[in-house]
Design an enzyme around this catalytic site. Sequence first.
Site, PDB file in Angstrom:
ATOM      1  N   ILE A  92      86.869 -21.447  13.596  1.00 10.73           N
ATOM      2  CA  ILE A  92      87.604 -21.658  12.629  1.00 10.73           C
ATOM      3  C   ILE A  92      88.388 -20.621  11.675  1.00 10.73           C
ATOM      4  O   ILE A  92      87.890 -19.995  11.363  1.00 10.73           O
ATOM      5  CB  ILE A  92      87.860 -23.228  11.835  1.00 10.73           C
ATOM      6  CG1 ILE A  92      87.368 -24.076  12.613  1.00 10.73           C
ATOM      7  CG2 ILE A  92      89.056 -23.670  10.639  1.00 10.73           C
ATOM      8  CD1 ILE A  92      86.604 -25.496  12.321  1.00 10.73           C
ATOM      9  N   CYS A  93      90.091 -20.320  11.592  1.00  8.68           N
ATOM     10  CA  CYS A  93      90.016 -18.828  10.597  1.00  8.68           C
ATOM     11  C   CYS A  93      90.695 -19.953   9.319  1.00  8.68           C
ATOM     12  O   CYS A  93      91.809 -20.366   9.512  1.00  8.68           O
ATOM     13  CB  CYS A  93      90.781 -17.464  11.179  1.00  8.68           C
ATOM     14  SG  CYS A  93      91.504 -16.533  10.071  1.00  8.68           S
ATOM     15  N   LEU A  94      89.444 -20.242   8.540  1.00 10.20           N
ATOM     16  CA  LEU A  94      90.366 -20.742   7.222  1.00 10.20           C
ATOM     17  C   LEU A  94      89.635 -20.345   6.243  1.00 10.20           C
ATOM     18  O   LEU A  94      88.353 -19.663   5.599  1.00 10.20           O
ATOM     19  CB  LEU A  94      90.032 -22.413   7.457  1.00 10.20           C
ATOM     20  CG  LEU A  94      90.350 -22.988   6.219  1.00 10.20           C
ATOM     21  CD1 LEU A  94      92.106 -23.546   6.114  1.00 10.20           C
ATOM     22  CD2 LEU A  94      89.837 -24.618   6.506  1.00 10.20           C
TER      23      LEU A  94
END
Length: 234
Positions: A92-94
């Site tokens: 997840i790119c967060l």
Amino acid sequence: MSIHISPPCAARLLREMSLLAKDPPPGVAAFAPNPSDMTKLRAQITGPEGSPFEGGIFLLTIHITGRYPFEPPRCRFLTPLYHPNIDSGGRICLDTLKTPPAGSWSPAVSLPSLLLSIRSLMAEPNPDDGLVPDISELYKRNPTEWHREAKKRTRVDATMEKLEEMQLSLDRECSNDNDTVDVALQQENIGTGNENKDGAETSQVDVKGAMPSMEVKNVEYDRDSKRSKLSSRR
């Protein structure tokens, strides 16, 4: 490899998991498959309303690091998503999942708020910080087509049947891992002569570094009740 967590970290995790069990935010749930090991958690997120993921149930793993809460948990989707910020491996790119200066993680972020942030990302992708270039490009160029494809895949991949299959597979893996650890500890005790004066083996130390058994009963997971609670909060 086991992760040892400090008593303050263990106490914080217990509070957060108790909160998630008693009063979870809308659309999210989390539990510890092995109540004696609070470093390996699972979470379920229902697809946000109005998004192509609506109606789906998504499974995640959450690994608590030894530096929590000063370092973010490592979260990964096991249920596939057709999303600009989530790759095929579930990464997840967060910003909230990254430590400064690259990200915005703070010890003030709790597990419930983190899960809500991930659910918000599902509803509102950020293609400018995309993790999957081709999906990010499609989202920018033709959001209607992206929505159609994401919805189609959700109907296939994010079903209750698929969720239960993944849960069973993970349960088997955990059982095998626990058996391996038990055998290794027994061999270590035999090899080092770890016995008391009466010739009996001494009690094995909990290598997980988690909670006392009486406390973790408060956050043990009941699949049926958790499923109904999660469904009612979509």
